[in-house]
Design an enzyme around this catalytic site. Sequence first.
Site, short mmCIF file in Angstrom:
data_model
loop_
_atom_site.label_atom_id
_atom_site.label_comp_id
_atom_site.label_asym_id
_atom_site.label_seq_id
_atom_site.Cartn_x
_atom_site.Cartn_y
_atom_site.Cartn_z
N SER A 70 40.39 48.61 47.02
CA SER A 70 40.89 47.24 46.86
C SER A 70 41.66 46.64 48.01
O SER A 70 41.93 45.44 48.00
CB SER A 70 41.74 47.14 45.61
OG SER A 70 40.90 46.98 44.50
N LYS A 122 50.65 40.91 46.59
CA LYS A 122 49.69 40.91 45.49
C LYS A 122 50.44 40.80 44.16
O LYS A 122 51.51 41.40 44.01
CB LYS A 122 48.87 42.21 45.55
CG LYS A 122 47.72 42.30 44.57
CD LYS A 122 46.95 43.61 44.78
CE LYS A 122 45.76 43.75 43.86
NZ LYS A 122 45.00 45.00 44.10
N SER A 145 39.99 44.40 44.78
CA SER A 145 40.70 43.46 43.93
C SER A 145 41.78 42.66 44.64
O SER A 145 42.22 41.63 44.13
CB SER A 145 41.32 44.21 42.76
OG SER A 145 42.33 45.10 43.23
N1 GLN Z 1 36.59 48.06 42.79
C1 GLN Z 1 37.21 49.22 42.23
C2 GLN Z 1 37.44 49.01 40.76
O1 GLN Z 1 37.01 48.04 40.29
C3 GLN Z 1 38.50 49.52 42.94
C4 GLN Z 1 39.59 48.61 42.56
C5 GLN Z 1 40.88 48.93 43.23
O2 GLN Z 1 40.92 49.61 44.26
N2 GLN Z 1 41.96 48.48 42.61
O3 GLN Z 1 38.04 49.80 40.10
#
Ligand code: GLN
Length: 485
Positions: free
Chosen positions: A178, A79, A154
Site C-alpha cells: 500500500s 494517511k 491503499s
Molecule cells: N492491496 C493489498 C490489500 O488489499 C494491500 C493493502 C495494503 O498494503 N494495505 O490488502
Amino acid sequence: MDLFYMTAHELHGKLTAGEISAGELCRAFLDRLGSVEERLQAFITVTEEMALKQAGEVDKRIAAGEKLPPLAGIPIAVKDNMCLDGVRTTCASKILYNFVPPYSATVVEKIKAAGMVILGKTNMDEFAMGSSTENSGFQITSNPWDTERVPGGSSGGSAVSVAAGETVLALGSDTGGSIRQPASLCGVVGMKPTYGAVSRYGLVAFASSLDQIGPFARDVADCAQLLNVITGHDPLDSTSAPGEKTDYTAFLNRDIKGLKVGVPREYMGEGIDPGVRKEIEEALKVLSSLGADIEEATLPHSRYAIPVYYLIATAEASSNLARYDGVKYGLRDEDAQDIVDMYMKSRSRGFGTEVKRRIMLGTYALSAGYYDAYYLKALKARTLIKQDFDRALDRFDVLVCPTSPGTAFRKGEKTDDPLQMYLSDITTISVNLAGIPGISVPAGFSGGLPVGMQIMGRPFDEGTLIRVAHAFEGSAGHRGRFPSL
Ligand code: GLN
C-alpha cells in the site's frame, strides 16, 4: 521551478536563507491544494488552521536564531488511519465517520516534534483494503498523471498529495504493498520499512503481523530524512524493535560498485506488462553501469504469496475489526431493537463491500475445522516464503523487480473482479510476509504513465536500499518530469 514541486532539502535551504517563511510556505501549499483538490480528491480532512499555527511556531524559532532541523516547516500529509489528536480519523470508513481520537500516533508525535507542518489526512481504501483507493467510503482519488485513472492504493491519497505538489512529504501504511504500489503508479518514492522499524502505536490495525508505516517523498534524500524522523524504538508498541537509531542520510551519495543485485525471475516474467518490464530492464542497465553485479535470483515459493496473504491478512482483519460494533466508536444504528440487532445493523451499514468480504473470508479461515487446513497451512507457507528471501539475501545485497506488474489502470477497470485487484500486489506482498524492507523509486514511463522499480533488502538494512535507490536516481535522470494539472 514551481515551489510546490521542490524537495524538502531544497525548501529547507530557502527557509534557512530567509527567502521564504514557514508561514508563506504553508500558505502556498494550502493554495495549491485548494486549486487541484477538486479534481484529485486526495484529502479527507484538511487541517488548515493547525498547519498555519505549526508553521507560525517554526517562524518563531527562525526569528529566535535557532538552527532549524532538516524537516522543520516542511508540509506533510498523513494517511487517515493514523491518529491525530482532536482531528477526525476515519480510515475512509463510514463506520468511523465521526471518530475523533483523544491521542496522536507515535509517528504523528514524531513529525510534530521535528517541526513538520501537518496539512491534513489523506484518502485511502477503507481500512487499507485495496489497491486503487476506489474502496474509500467517501470519495475516489484521481491519478494526477491521468485523472481517469486510479492512483493505486491503499495509500492513494498520500501518493497523490506528494505527486501533485499538494504537500512535500506524506506518511502511508503498507500491509501488502500500500505504500510502494501507489508510489509506483504516481511516480514518487515510497518505502515500507522492516517490520518493527517504525512504531505502529496509533495506527488503526488491519493485519497486525504485516502492517508497517512508511514515507512518501519526491526523492530518495527526502525519504531518508523522513525515515530518520519516524524510525526508532517505542515502548508503546510491543512489536517495535529495540536498538540504536540509524542516520539514513549517511547512505546517500555512496557508490554501488561491486554490490550484488539479484533479479528474482518469478517477478520479471508472466503477468508483468511488457512496457513495465522494458523500463526495469533499462534500470538494471543503469545499475550495472554504476558497477553493480546483476544476476538472476529465484524465490521459488512466490506463487503462494497471494493466497497466503489473503488468508493471513483476512484472518487478522476479521479479529481486528471485531471492535467496531457501534458501542465504543463510530457509527451506531439508532433503529436497532436490541443489542445483537445493533451490532448487526451498525456493522452492516458501516462497512463497505470489500471490508465485509474480508471479514467473512477471515472468519471462515479461522473457524473450527478450517483453522488447520487454511490458517495454519498459510502460516507454514509464509515460513517457506520467508526462507526464500533469507537464502536469496544471503547471496545478494538487494533484490530488484518491478514494483507493480502494470501502470495505473482505469477507474472501474478492476472493481468487479477482486482477484484481478489482488493480483496488482504480486511483487509487493511477499515483502510484508517476509517482514523485510522495500522501496519503490521512479524508473521511467510507459505509455505516459510512471513505472516504479522495487528494491528489497535484508531486515533493518534500509540503509542499503537508500544507497542503491539514491545512486540509481542520480544516474537514471527520471526526475524533473511532473504531472501537468
Ligand atoms: N492491496 C493489498 C490489500 O488489499 C494491500 C493493502 C495494503 O498494503 N494495505 O490488502
